[in-house]
Structures are given as C-alpha cells and as structure tokens.
Scaffold this motif. Structure first.
Motif, PDB file in Angstrom:
ATOM      1  N   GLY A  89       0.771  -1.632   0.303  1.00  0.00           N
ATOM      2  CA  GLY A  89      -0.217  -0.280  -0.016  1.00  0.00           C
ATOM      3  C   GLY A  89       1.170   1.390  -0.212  1.00  0.00           C
ATOM      4  O   GLY A  89       0.690   2.183   0.534  1.00  0.00           O
ATOM      5  N   LYS A  90       2.114   0.568  -0.569  1.00  0.00           N
ATOM      6  CA  LYS A  90       3.141   2.779   0.411  1.00  0.00           C
ATOM      7  C   LYS A  90       3.414   2.511  -2.154  1.00  0.00           C
ATOM      8  O   LYS A  90       3.343   1.718  -2.576  1.00  0.00           O
ATOM      9  N   ILE A  91       3.721   3.821  -1.789  1.00  0.00           N
ATOM     10  CA  ILE A  91       3.783   4.488  -3.187  1.00  0.00           C
ATOM     11  C   ILE A  91       4.910   5.589  -3.568  1.00  0.00           C
ATOM     12  O   ILE A  91       5.657   5.644  -2.145  1.00  0.00           O
ATOM     13  N   GLY A  92       6.655   5.404  -4.210  1.00  0.00           N
ATOM     14  CA  GLY A  92       7.512   5.351  -4.058  1.00  0.00           C
ATOM     15  C   GLY A  92       7.710   7.272  -3.714  1.00  0.00           C
ATOM     16  O   GLY A  92       8.711   7.681  -4.945  1.00  0.00           O
ATOM     17  N   LEU A  93       6.948   8.191  -3.587  1.00  0.00           N
ATOM     18  CA  LEU A  93       6.916   9.302  -4.201  1.00  0.00           C
ATOM     19  C   LEU A  93       7.068  10.616  -2.638  1.00  0.00           C
ATOM     20  O   LEU A  93       6.368   9.910  -1.394  1.00  0.00           O
TER      21      LEU A  93
END
Length: 72
Positions: free
Chosen positions: A26-30
């Motif tokens: 549920g994570k995003i690399g921003l």
C-alpha cells in the motif's frame, strides 16, 4: 493494475510518466506532498481488509499537496 495504467497511457499519452501504483504494502515511492492530484477509480472497493484500506488512504493523503485534489 499495471494493465489499467497501460490503457490510461495509451488513451491519454500526456499522462505517461505521471501514473503510479501502490505496491503490495500500500505504499508508493513518492515524497510527501508531491502530488497535485490523486485519483483512484474502481479500486478501493477491492481492498480486502480494513487495515490495507486505511494504509492505502493514508498513503494517498501523504503524497497529496495541501492544495491538491483527492478523487476517489
């Protein structure tokens, strides 16, 4: 899904490079407060647990700029 992002890139080519997926956790690399718009269509109803649902929304809100738009 990557398939749906592919369709979007094909239909709206100017969005290529500006579309991202949440990973399995549920994570995003921003970075924090980096997105003017966070858009999710027909996705959140498929999240199978409340904990993952909450994580997904927390992550969408984390990357959203203070004046940004969250469209779900």
């Amino acid at each position: 899904s990557q398939t749906m992002l592919g369709h979007c890139e094909r239909l709206v080519p100017e969005m290529k490079g500006n579309l991202y997926l949440l990973d399995a956790k549920g994570k995003i690399g921003l970075p924090n407060a980096s997105a003017s718009l966070v858009y999710s269509y027909a996705v959140v109803q498929h999240i199978e647990s409340l904990a993952k649902y909450t994580t997904a929304f927390d992550e969408m809100c984390r990357i959203l700029k203070p004046s940004g738009i969250l469209a779900v």
